[in-house]
Design a protein around this motif. Structure first.
Motif, short mmCIF file in Angstrom:
data_model
loop_
_atom_site.label_atom_id
_atom_site.label_comp_id
_atom_site.label_asym_id
_atom_site.label_seq_id
_atom_site.Cartn_x
_atom_site.Cartn_y
_atom_site.Cartn_z
N ALA A 95 0.72 -1.07 -0.01
CA ALA A 95 0.21 0.05 -0.10
C ALA A 95 0.81 1.17 0.04
CB ALA A 95 -0.94 0.17 1.27
N PRO A 100 -3.32 2.69 -0.93
CA PRO A 100 -4.23 1.72 -0.12
C PRO A 100 -5.53 1.05 -0.80
CG PRO A 100 -4.12 3.93 1.18
CD PRO A 100 -3.63 4.04 -0.26
N GLU A 118 -6.14 3.71 5.37
CA GLU A 118 -5.24 4.88 6.11
C GLU A 118 -6.15 5.50 7.23
OE1 GLU A 118 -2.37 8.64 5.45
OE2 GLU A 118 -3.05 7.65 3.81
N LEU A 123 -1.24 3.22 8.15
CA LEU A 123 -1.91 2.24 7.42
C LEU A 123 -2.09 0.99 8.23
CD1 LEU A 123 0.32 2.38 4.37
CD2 LEU A 123 -1.90 3.32 4.37
#
Length: 293
Positions: A95, A100, A118, A123
């Motif tokens: 990611a 993401p 996020e 994350l």
């Protein structure tokens, strides 16, 4: 840099923590297409982490290009079918590079979807386990496990009986009656390893339930079959424990559990286990951060 690292770009992340000094470290090779089994095992052994993850492009039709991967996991001693903390760490590493969202991992245990989101600059990855199952643990095997651990039967919590739980890998669940019993871990490495090899166990999931809430547990995971005395944060065992807790009716069909692990080792981590009504699969969530070189 070691000899093994020169043959692959090895990343180092820790999962289930936001501090590199916490959680469970994992090695990650995002492109393992040039590595054979011996090379992957050598890298995992050189790193010395409980597991490392090795990625190649996923099979056709598994998911969008660049977000679907075949993933294999190696401990310092052997390949393992599934590893939760290395999955979380890998998803966060991906990611950071591709943004993401959703990923799909084809693992030896089955297909594992992972979503990364996020939250306040952190994350967090959520994996969805393969179909779990829970089975009885033979009394003789429990007795042998207790002997290897140096525990007595009266130190177990009678409300959380021993079981073998699976959500990608097999784990023997044993519940301590007190936090003090859980904290005092000194076991016969070779004896426990022999039992675990015979029963095809990845770890022994030792748990203690916080008496002030039905949703908080403290856990520890001996991992002698992987050549590691103890795993600092164990996502596969957390998923298996979620199935165990639901199977025994310890929590509602839809629940969110918090598992604290690693504090007794000086590497605190937090694992979130999600159960959904009508869906047998278990979701395990946590943060991950890169370990500075």
């Amino acid at each position: 840099m070691s000899l093994n690292d020169q043959h692959a770009d090895v990343l180092r992340y820790t999962a289930f923590a936001t501090d590199p000094k916490g959680g469970n470290p994992a090695g990650i090779v995002l492109d393992a297409s040039g590595l054979d089994d011996a090379a992957m095992l050598a890298i995992a052994a050189d790193l010395g982490y409980s597991e490392s993850a090795f990625l190649t492009p996923g099979p056709a039709g598994l998911g969008p290009e660049g977000r679907a991967f075949t993933v294999r996991y190696f401990s310092p001693r052997a390949e393992v079918p599934f590893c939760g903390h290395a999955t979380v760490a890998t998803a966060v590493a991906l990611a950071e590079r591709g943004g993401p969202g959703d990923f799909v991992f084809a693992t030896p245990a089955g297909t594992v979807p992972v979503t990364v989101a996020e939250d306040d600059g952190v994350l967090r990855a959520t994996l969805t386990s393969v179909e779990p199952r829970v089975e009885q643990a033979a009394a003789a095997d429990v007795t042998e496990a207790l002997a290897a651990l140096g525990w007595s039967a009266d130190e177990l919590d009678p409300d959380l009986p021993p079981r073998i739980a699976f959500a990608g890998a097999r784990h023997l669940v044993l519940a301590a009656a007190t936090r003090e019993r859980l904290a005092d871990l000194a076991y016969d490495f070779d004896r426990l390893k022999a039992l675990m090899l015979r029963l095809d166990l990845t770890t022994v999931q030792l748990v203690w339930r916080d008496p002030d809430t039905e949703y908080v547990f403290h856990v520890r995971d001996p991992f002698p079959v992987g050549g590691v005395v103890e795993d600092p944060a164990t996502g596969a065992a957390a998923a298996a424990f979620g199935a165990y807790a639901r199977e025994l009716g310890l929590v509602p069909a839809a629940a969110e559990l918090t598992l604290y692990q690693g504090a007794d080792m000086g590497r605190p981590g937090v694992l979130t286990v999600g159960l959904r009504e009508g869906d047998a699969r278990v979701r395990v969530s946590g943060a991950a951060v890169r370990i500075p070189s």
